[in-house]
Design an enzyme around this catalytic site. Structure first.
Site, PDB file in Angstrom:
ATOM      1  CG  HIS A 113      -0.091  -0.258   2.494  1.00  0.00           C
ATOM      2  ND1 HIS A 113       0.454  -1.489   2.778  1.00  0.00           N
ATOM      3  CD2 HIS A 113       0.303   0.567   3.472  1.00  0.00           C
ATOM      4  CE1 HIS A 113       1.139  -1.406   3.901  1.00  0.00           C
ATOM      5  NE2 HIS A 113       1.064  -0.162   4.347  1.00  0.00           N
ATOM      6  CE  LYS A 376      -2.626  -7.868   3.755  1.00  0.00           C
ATOM      7  NZ  LYS A 376      -1.235  -8.164   4.075  1.00  0.00           N
TER       8      LYS A 376
HETATM    9  C1  G16 Z   1       1.705  -6.400   5.877  1.00  0.00           C
HETATM   10  C2  G16 Z   1       1.426  -7.798   6.286  1.00  0.00           C
HETATM   11  C3  G16 Z   1       0.136  -7.835   7.051  1.00  0.00           C
HETATM   12  C4  G16 Z   1       0.207  -6.915   8.240  1.00  0.00           C
HETATM   13  C5  G16 Z   1       0.595  -5.546   7.790  1.00  0.00           C
HETATM   14  C6  G16 Z   1       0.875  -4.739   9.024  1.00  0.00           C
HETATM   15  O1  G16 Z   1       0.693  -5.986   5.003  1.00  0.00           O
HETATM   16  O2  G16 Z   1       1.321  -8.635   5.154  1.00  0.00           O
HETATM   17  O3  G16 Z   1      -0.094  -9.147   7.444  1.00  0.00           O
HETATM   18  O4  G16 Z   1      -1.003  -6.810   8.896  1.00  0.00           O
HETATM   19  O5  G16 Z   1       1.750  -5.597   7.004  1.00  0.00           O
HETATM   20  O6  G16 Z   1       1.566  -3.625   8.727  1.00  0.00           O
HETATM   21  P1  G16 Z   1       2.281  -2.798   9.869  1.00  0.00           P
HETATM   22  O7  G16 Z   1       3.449  -3.599  10.359  1.00  0.00           O
HETATM   23  O8  G16 Z   1       2.638  -1.550   9.135  1.00  0.00           O
HETATM   24  O9  G16 Z   1       1.255  -2.565  10.935  1.00  0.00           O
HETATM   25  P2  G16 Z   1       0.995  -5.572   3.511  1.00  0.00           P
HETATM   26  O10 G16 Z   1      -0.355  -5.372   2.888  1.00  0.00           O
HETATM   27  O11 G16 Z   1       1.786  -4.295   3.676  1.00  0.00           O
HETATM   28  O12 G16 Z   1       1.799  -6.682   2.926  1.00  0.00           O
END
Ligand code: G16
Length: 543
Positions: A113, A376
């Site tokens: 993101h 996910k």
């Molecule tokens: C990643 C992980 C997710 C997790 C998120 C948390 O999401 O794949 O399982 O919940 O990071 O992010 P933070 O450590 O910033 O709270 P993504 O969508 O960035 O791959």
């Protein structure tokens, strides 16, 4: 065949975070940076003669990185590489392709993101044979290798044309460029009642809006909602994947998915809205003038899973990350199934899914998924909701309100303080840790501390222990405050304050969330001295 061995020196900053190695594009473009990490993967995993998958979310630097990875794979004796067309694979589609082809693993390029473009971020992570993110023992081993690496191997060859499906040879290695949308749709058709969803979308009585935020799900969403399920053209907005996501922040929340929020909260709003993130694994669900928190979404999916063909025989269990609200715990209790609480990070669900201890998983950070892949899956969540809406014939809001009446409402919010000074943020956390032993029994206004700890998780399948996963302060009435530093940011530190309270009384379910949580917000700020340590008067993002 000309394989070059190139001397290099370690960077010492290549420790993967919550979801792989994420840095700015500029860092990844520095000489040998990407190559060091990729060679460390090959050195750690022995991929000779194996099949690997590679693809990314299409952000800036994706194309160059994939050409480099292919040439390094060929030089390191990899047997076959499956590449998404145009170098593009959503994260859940990568997981699907790894599993379907029984590949040894995959290299997924994404900063999820985080913003893209020359001044944005880039990322790389390794997924294992089950299609999921590598567990900590593998990411730690890769990191250790990055600290001692002194050379990498690369084939001298011209770039391949990845824009059309086809088969190529790169030295001894086979390269297959595949259309990833086809196997993904096939998998979705095996789980959801596409006929029923199609009836809903073509009934003339139901309108939806899908916002792909100019990120990877654009092509999947057009193919699924408009072509396969008959929704009118224009149902998918911001559906053309762009290298810089159109300058936006491809994060499906109320702040960054503002185009969608305007549509769903505007006049003549459609019945259903959804958005997904840069690499397609996150989702946000909206009804007409109504936001479904990710924690509630997981609870609603769990409670209604029996209505969906792929889950009609029941769930083995459900799992949520620790900071996610306990809404799904109440559903699990009623269903008589286990509910697991894991550290933040999708990799922690892998063992539970493989061992068939959990069928659905979810996180407060807009992630939901199931045992169909090991990531996910944003579009999966959208289809799951559509399937429920088609069967129940009620609005999103009605479904959620009925859910609260049955189970009570878990008021929930997350306050993010982004890009704060990292040293100060760590100081704040250390100070909090030092307070933990003395908090129990202390009174803050009407709230008395029932427990306080730094979350530690013992994996029920392999016994591995992960410590220091977030500071929890629980109160005697079941309310909770959690503090955690993000593992996905690339600038400074991001402090996350998670707040939760439980309200069984249906007459109070209409309260404004921030109002309902106001006393907890004040307690959180007081205990952690957030203003002092972050130098901020208010959070950057509230969800
Ligand atoms: C990643 C992980 C997710 C997790 C998120 C948390 O999401 O794949 O399982 O919940 O990071 O992010 P933070 O450590 O910033 O709270 P993504 O969508 O960035 O791959």
């Amino acid at each position: 065949m000309n394989i070059k061995t190139i001397s290099t020196t370690p960077f010492n900053d290549q420790k993967p975070g919550t979801s792989g190695l994420r840095k700015s594009v500029k860092v990844f473009q520095s000489p040998h940076y990407l190559e060091n990490f990729v060679q460390s993967i090959f050195d750690t995993l022995q991929c000779e003669n194996k099949t690997l998958v590679v693809g990314g979310d299409g952000r800036y630097y994706n194309r160059q990185a994939i050409q480099t990875i292919l040439k390094m794979a060929a030089a390191n004796g990899v047997g076959r590489m499956l590449v998404g067309q145009g170098g593009i694979l959503s994260t859940p589609a990568a997981s699907c392709v790894i599993r379907e082809n029984q590949a040894f693993g995959g290299i997924v390029l994404s900063a999820s993101h985080n913003p893209g473009g020359p001044d944005g971020d880039f990322g790389i992570k390794y997924n294992v044979t089950n299609g999921g993110p590598a567990p900590e023992k593998i990411t730690d081993a890769i990191y250790d290798r990055t600290k001692t690496i002194d050379s990498y191997k690369i084939l001298e060859a011209a770039d391949l044309d990845l824009d059309r499906p086809g088969s190529f040879k790169l030295a001894m290695m086979d390269v297959e460029v595949i259309d990833p949308v086809v196997p993904y749709i096939k998998l979705m058709e095996s789980l959801f009642d596409f006929d029923r969803i199609k009836d809903l979308l073509t009934s003339g009585k139901f309108r939806m809006c899908m916002d792909s935020l100019h990120a990877v799900t654009g092509s999947y969403a057009h193919a699924i909602f408009e072509q396969r399920l008959g929704a009118p053209a224009g149902t998918v907005q911001n559906g053309i994947p762009l290298e810089d996501f159109g300058g936006g922040h491809p994060d499906p929340n109320l702040v960054y998915a503002h185009d969608l929020v305007e549509v769903l909260y505007g006049e003549n709003a459609p019945d259903f809205g959804a958005a997904s993130d840069g690499d397609g694994d996150r989702n946000m669900i909206l009804g007409r003038h109504f936001f479904v928190t990710p924690s509630d979404s997981l609870a609603v999916l769990t409670a209604n899973a029996h209505l969906v063909p792929g889950y009609k025989d029941g769930l083995a269990g459900v799992a949520r990350s620790m900071p996610t609200s306990a809404a799904c715990d109440r559903v699990a209790e009623k269903l008589g199934i286990d509910c697991y609480e894991t550290p933040t990070g999708w990799k922690f669900f892998g063992n539970l899914l493989d061992a068939n201890k959990a069928t659905l998983c979810g996180e407060e950070s807009f992630g939901t998924g199931s045992n169909h892949v090991r990531e996910k899956d944003g579009l999966w969540a959208v289809l799951f909701w559509l399937n429920i809406l088609a069967v129940r014939g009620e609005s999103v809001e009605q479904i959620v309100r009925t859910h609260w009446q049955t189970y009570g409402r878990n008021f929930y919010s997350r306050h993010d303080y982004e890009e704060v000074d990292a040293a100060r943020a760590n100081e704040m956390v250390e100070r909090l840790r030092s307070l933990l032993p003395n908090l129990k029994g202390q009174q803050f206004g009407n709230y008395q501390v029932a427990y306080s700890d730094d979350f530690s998780y013992t994996d029920p399948v392999d016994g591995s222990v992960s410590q220091k996963q977030g500071i929890r302060i629980g109160f005697t009435d079941g309310s909770r405050i959690v503090f955690r530093l993000s593992g996905t940011g690339t600038k400074g530190a991001t402090l996350r304050l998670y707040l939760e309270s439980y309200e069984p009384d249906a007459s109070k379910h209409d309260r404004d969330t921030q109002e309902a949580l106001a006393p907890l917000i004040a307690i959180g700020e007081e205990i952690a001295q957030i203003r002092k340590f972050t130098d901020r008067e208010a959070p950057t993002v509230i969800t």
